[in-house]
Design an enzyme around this catalytic site. Structure first.
Site, PDB file in Angstrom:
ATOM      1  N   LEU A   1       0.826  -1.198   0.000  1.00 13.01           N
ATOM      2  CA  LEU A   1       0.000   0.000   0.000  1.00 13.01           C
ATOM      3  C   LEU A   1       0.863   1.251   0.000  1.00 13.01           C
ATOM      4  O   LEU A   1       0.513   2.279  -0.580  1.00 13.01           O
ATOM      5  CB  LEU A   1      -0.914  -0.014   1.229  1.00 13.01           C
ATOM      6  CG  LEU A   1      -1.981   1.073   1.344  1.00 13.01           C
ATOM      7  CD1 LEU A   1      -3.000   0.943   0.218  1.00 13.01           C
ATOM      8  CD2 LEU A   1      -2.677   0.990   2.692  1.00 13.01           C
ATOM      9  N   ALA A   2       2.022   1.152   0.662  1.00 18.36           N
ATOM     10  CA  ALA A   2       3.003   2.250   0.700  1.00 18.36           C
ATOM     11  C   ALA A   2       4.367   1.632   0.948  1.00 18.36           C
ATOM     12  O   ALA A   2       4.475   0.593   1.602  1.00 18.36           O
ATOM     13  CB  ALA A   2       2.657   3.257   1.792  1.00 18.36           C
TER      14      ALA A   2
ATOM     15  N   ALA B   1       8.351   2.817   2.017  1.00 12.70           N
ATOM     16  CA  ALA B   1       9.361   3.791   2.399  1.00 12.70           C
ATOM     17  C   ALA B   1      10.695   3.073   2.536  1.00 12.70           C
ATOM     18  O   ALA B   1      10.780   1.857   2.371  1.00 12.70           O
ATOM     19  CB  ALA B   1       8.978   4.488   3.702  1.00 12.70           C
ATOM     20  N   SER B   2      11.711   3.811   2.876  1.00  9.57           N
ATOM     21  CA  SER B   2      13.046   3.217   2.929  1.00  9.57           C
ATOM     22  C   SER B   2      13.217   2.286   4.117  1.00  9.57           C
ATOM     23  O   SER B   2      14.074   1.421   4.104  1.00  9.57           O
ATOM     24  CB  SER B   2      14.101   4.330   2.996  1.00  9.57           C
ATOM     25  OG  SER B   2      14.034   5.137   1.846  1.00  9.57           O
TER      26      SER B   2
ATOM     27  N   ALA C   1      10.298   0.804   5.954  1.00  4.80           N
ATOM     28  CA  ALA C   1       9.211  -0.157   6.126  1.00  4.80           C
ATOM     29  C   ALA C   1       8.289  -0.155   4.914  1.00  4.80           C
ATOM     30  O   ALA C   1       8.318   0.758   4.082  1.00  4.80           O
ATOM     31  CB  ALA C   1       8.412   0.167   7.391  1.00  4.80           C
ATOM     32  N   GLN C   2       7.487  -1.217   4.819  1.00  4.77           N
ATOM     33  CA  GLN C   2       6.417  -1.318   3.820  1.00  4.77           C
ATOM     34  C   GLN C   2       5.110  -1.611   4.527  1.00  4.77           C
ATOM     35  O   GLN C   2       5.090  -2.245   5.591  1.00  4.77           O
ATOM     36  CB  GLN C   2       6.714  -2.437   2.819  1.00  4.77           C
ATOM     37  CG  GLN C   2       7.791  -2.086   1.830  1.00  4.77           C
ATOM     38  CD  GLN C   2       8.005  -3.139   0.754  1.00  4.77           C
ATOM     39  OE1 GLN C   2       8.986  -3.086   0.039  1.00  4.77           O
ATOM     40  NE2 GLN C   2       7.083  -4.086   0.618  1.00  4.77           N
ATOM     41  N   VAL C   3       4.020  -1.141   3.927  1.00  8.40           N
ATOM     42  CA  VAL C   3       2.686  -1.338   4.480  1.00  8.40           C
ATOM     43  C   VAL C   3       1.882  -2.180   3.505  1.00  8.40           C
ATOM     44  O   VAL C   3       1.802  -1.856   2.306  1.00  8.40           O
ATOM     45  CB  VAL C   3       1.984   0.014   4.739  1.00  8.40           C
ATOM     46  CG1 VAL C   3       0.569  -0.214   5.266  1.00  8.40           C
ATOM     47  CG2 VAL C   3       2.794   0.859   5.717  1.00  8.40           C
TER      48      VAL C   3
ATOM     49  N   LYS D   1       2.507  -3.128   8.981  1.00  9.80           N
ATOM     50  CA  LYS D   1       3.682  -2.278   8.788  1.00  9.80           C
ATOM     51  C   LYS D   1       4.908  -3.114   9.131  1.00  9.80           C
ATOM     52  O   LYS D   1       5.169  -3.400  10.300  1.00  9.80           O
ATOM     53  CB  LYS D   1       3.603  -1.035   9.673  1.00  9.80           C
ATOM     54  CG  LYS D   1       4.753  -0.061   9.470  1.00  9.80           C
ATOM     55  CD  LYS D   1       4.595   1.178  10.343  1.00  9.80           C
ATOM     56  CE  LYS D   1       5.738   2.162  10.142  1.00  9.80           C
ATOM     57  NZ  LYS D   1       5.580   3.364  10.998  1.00  9.80           N
TER      58      LYS D   1
ATOM     59  N   ASP E   1       4.826  14.451  13.225  1.00  4.98           N
ATOM     60  CA  ASP E   1       5.091  14.393  11.775  1.00  4.98           C
ATOM     61  C   ASP E   1       3.769  14.415  11.014  1.00  4.98           C
ATOM     62  O   ASP E   1       3.402  13.448  10.325  1.00  4.98           O
ATOM     63  CB  ASP E   1       5.882  13.125  11.455  1.00  4.98           C
ATOM     64  CG  ASP E   1       6.484  13.155  10.057  1.00  4.98           C
ATOM     65  OD1 ASP E   1       6.550  14.255   9.468  1.00  4.98           O
ATOM     66  OD2 ASP E   1       6.880  12.103   9.548  1.00  4.98           O
TER      67      ASP E   1
END
Length: 671
Positions: free
Chosen positions: A239-240, A242-243, A245-247, A261, A399
């Protein structure tokens, strides 16, 4: 017999070596005691070993001199040889002290790798060396090598702009740790020029997806069982990504829609390696560049490493989610926080309910279908909940960018990603609220008091000048300004903070970062919103609640409870004071230098002065004796007084070295 002879030679050699080592250790111990400051044992042992070898050769030479065995050298009476031996050993010792002092001055203890490090940690050093090479090549490729040394110099606007762009590109290429470092620095307006802030704010942490097989293996390792035992289905397409983690979307066997996550395999090791390098580079910049030491980049790097370490531990994020969820449930704003499943989560895996809707960053169609009033209400809710977390709850999402805020189909807001959460103590919460309240009431004096309470107060602060400067700022922006113009007020406020040499504590910086980040999201939801005007109104509302009769009554009761013990003892103390005054026994005791640090400072200063005076007196006396040419002759050319002069010079030399070492040590302690 031959074997016995060889064995005897070996035993004698071992005994001699052990004696030499013992002698070196004793010499090192005495030298350390004479120098008077803790010095590393390896260098002390080396100096002691050299001293022992030199003493051995000296003893051998003077023995031959006292027994007329030096054919082309010195030959003296045995008593004179013994006297020379004592003097020579003293000077060997003095030169050893001098060598240790100069080594310590050039390379202080702890600044060089330990002896054992050459035999351990080889793999880590190789990994660090490869990463160093990679980072340096990135820096050189972007031209940072020559630009960073001129960082922060006035009058070089074009140079600064190029350096800022090069720094942003280099950090982006270096990977997630350096990107997050840049994002952290982008919130420190009190440290970096505006041109750097603008460039670093554009950094993103998107990355290419990791193959599903690796992510699945990492998730199953954290769960301790196959995914199929817990989830009826798992979407292998992230779904997303990043450097770090992944979702992935998934469904529990009871039909509950959740997301996983999952931390990428090797991400923690890479981040640990990079943070270690960042701390080492920051330490080097702190020592070699003027701006590095003035900004305190080493402490900044250590704080960043600690923050990132917590962000990578999903058990901390789970606790943050529960804390903020509880605070929001007790608040007045309808904002959703997904429920996390503690029994399925761990340090590297977080399982939580799937939040319906779309993130603000990709919710253009949803926002377009909302009326202006609905968008304004959403923006007011987001700002209100942010200020409520900062001022009332003391725990806030740090954030709040557009990717971490969802708009649900029902038109409400939801929050994600609680790795970066700030915490404020009650005093800081009150100071922040009072600052917004004073700004709303156009109270320059109140805003100044709140600002001083909020930040670390510099020495020799002129409060009246700060109040006038802040009053002028409030007058300029009292009537508000157009949407997006709040950036100018924040810039001028930070310029005022820097001009008066305030320092911003880390958690206050995190609160400013949250407000700065949420502003961009608010502009996407409602481009017409005036952030400062809305913040003034909302902050005033939150603080007004604290000024209600009920709140003031509760606060007064708390203060009175704390005063009860004092009130109980007050009559007895007042009675004693009045009796002492009546009978002339009243007196006041003032203790000078009551603080231990003051006593240590004066004691050390006095000791250093005494040692320096004694060293100077000894050297002057020694010079007088050496050049006097008086007294009985020991040999044809050497007077007894000259020998005494060299002995006294030895004492002055050692005392001088000790005094010099104390100066170096005091400078290190003050740094």
């Amino acid at each position: 017999m031959a074997i016995l002879d060889v064995l005897l030679v070996v035993l004698l050699a071992i005994a001699g070596l052990l004696f030499l080592m013992l002698q070196s250790w004793l010499a090192a111990t005495v030298v350390r005691r004479v120098v008077g400051v803790p010095i590393g044992w390896p260098r002390s042992i080396v100096v002691g070993f050299v001293m022992s070898v030199a003493m051995g050769f000296t003893v051998q030479y003077l023995f031959r001199a006292g027994t007329d065995q030096n054919t082309n050298g010195l030959n003296v009476a045995p008593s004179v040889a013994v006297l020379f031996l004592i003097l020579a050993m003293g000077w060997i010792f003095a030169l050893g002290v001098a060598a240790l002092v100069f080594i310590e001055a050039a390379f202080p203890t702890g600044s060089l790798p330990t002896f054992s490090s050459f035999f351990t940690g080889g793999k880590a050093r190789r990994q660090r060396s490869r990463r160093y090479t990679e980072i340096l090549s990135i820096a050189v490729r972007h031209g940072l090598g020559s630009r960073l040394r001129g960082f922060g110099q006035a009058g070089l606007d074009e140079h600064e702009a190029k350096t800022a762009r090069a720094l942003r590109n280099a950090l982006n290429e270096a990977g997630v740790t350096f990107v997050k470092l840049g994002q952290m620095l982008s919130t420190r307006r009190d440290l970096l020029p505006a041109v750097y802030i603008r460039e670093l704010q554009t950094l993103q942490t998107n990355a290419s997806p990791e193959p599903w097989e690796k992510i699945m293996a990492a998730a199953e390792e954290q769960l301790g069982r196959p995914l199929s035992e817990i989830f009826s289905e798992v979407d292998p397409t992230p779904l997303a990504a990043a450097s770090v983690a992944q979702v992935h979307q998934a469904v529990l066997w009871d039909g509950t829609a959740v997301v996983l996550k999952v931390q990428r395999p090797g991400a923690l090791a890479q981040v640990n390696l990079d943070t270690d390098i960042i701390i080492r580079l920051a330490k080097w910049l702190d020592k070699t560049t003027p701006w590095g030491s003035s900004l305190g980049v080493h402490e900044l790097a250590r704080g960043f490493a600690t923050s990132l370490e917590e962000e990578l531990d999903y058990t901390i994020e789970l606790e943050n989610m529960r804390t903020i969820e509880h605070a929001l449930d007790a608040g007045t704003f309808a904002v959703t926080v997904p429920h996390a499943y503690e029994e399925l989560s761990s340090e590297r895996l977080l399982v939580m309910d799937r939040l319906p809707g779309r993130p603000v960053s990709s919710a253009g169609k949803i926002l377009a279908n909302l009326t202006d009033a609905e968008r304004s209400a959403l923006a007011a809710t987001l700002l209100g909940v942010t200020l409520q977390q900062i001022i009332s709850d003391g725990v806030f999402h740090g954030d709040l960018h557009a990717g971490n805020i969802f708009i649900t189909p029902e038109g409400t807001l939801g929050l994600l990603d609680f790795g970066a959460v700030g915490r404020l103590d009650p005093g800081t919460q009150t100071a922040l609220g009072m600052m917004l309240y004073s700004i709303d009431k156009n109270d320059a004096a109140g805003a100044t008091d709140a600002l001083i309470e909020l930040l670390d107060r510099p020495e020799d602060l002129d409060v009246r000048v700060v109040e006038r400067s802040l009053g002028q700022l409030l007058t300029r922006f009292r009537s508000g300004f157009r949407a997006g113009g709040s950036q100018k007020m924040f810039s001028e406020l930070f310029a005022l903070i820097i001009a008066h040499k305030f320092s911003v504590p880390a958690q206050i910086g995190a609160a400013f970062r949250a407000l700065s980040t949420v502003e961009g999201t608010l502009m996407l939801i409602d481009p017409r919103m005036d952030l400062v005007t809305a913040a003034r109104t909302e902050g005033s509302r939150l603080m007004s609640g604290r000024f209600s009769l009920g709140s003031l009554k509760d606060s007064l009761e708390q203060r009175l409870v704390s005063l009860v013990p004092l009130l109980n003892r007050l009559p007895r103390r007042m009675n004693k004071i009045s009796e002492d005054l009546e009978h002339g026994r009243f007196s006041m005791n003032v203790r000078m230098l009551a603080h231990a640090a003051d006593r240590r400072f004066l004691t050390g200063l006095f000791q250093q002065l005494v040692v320096a005076v004694l060293a100077g007196a000894a050297v002057l006396g020694a010079i007088t004796l050496i050049v006097s040419n008086e007294g009985p002759l020991l040999t044809g050319e050497i007077h007894l007084y000259a020998v005494f002069g060299f002995a006294l010079l030895f004492g002055g030399f050692v005392l001088g070295m000790r005094s010099l070492m104390l100066v170096f040590k005091r400078d290190d302690d003050e740094d």
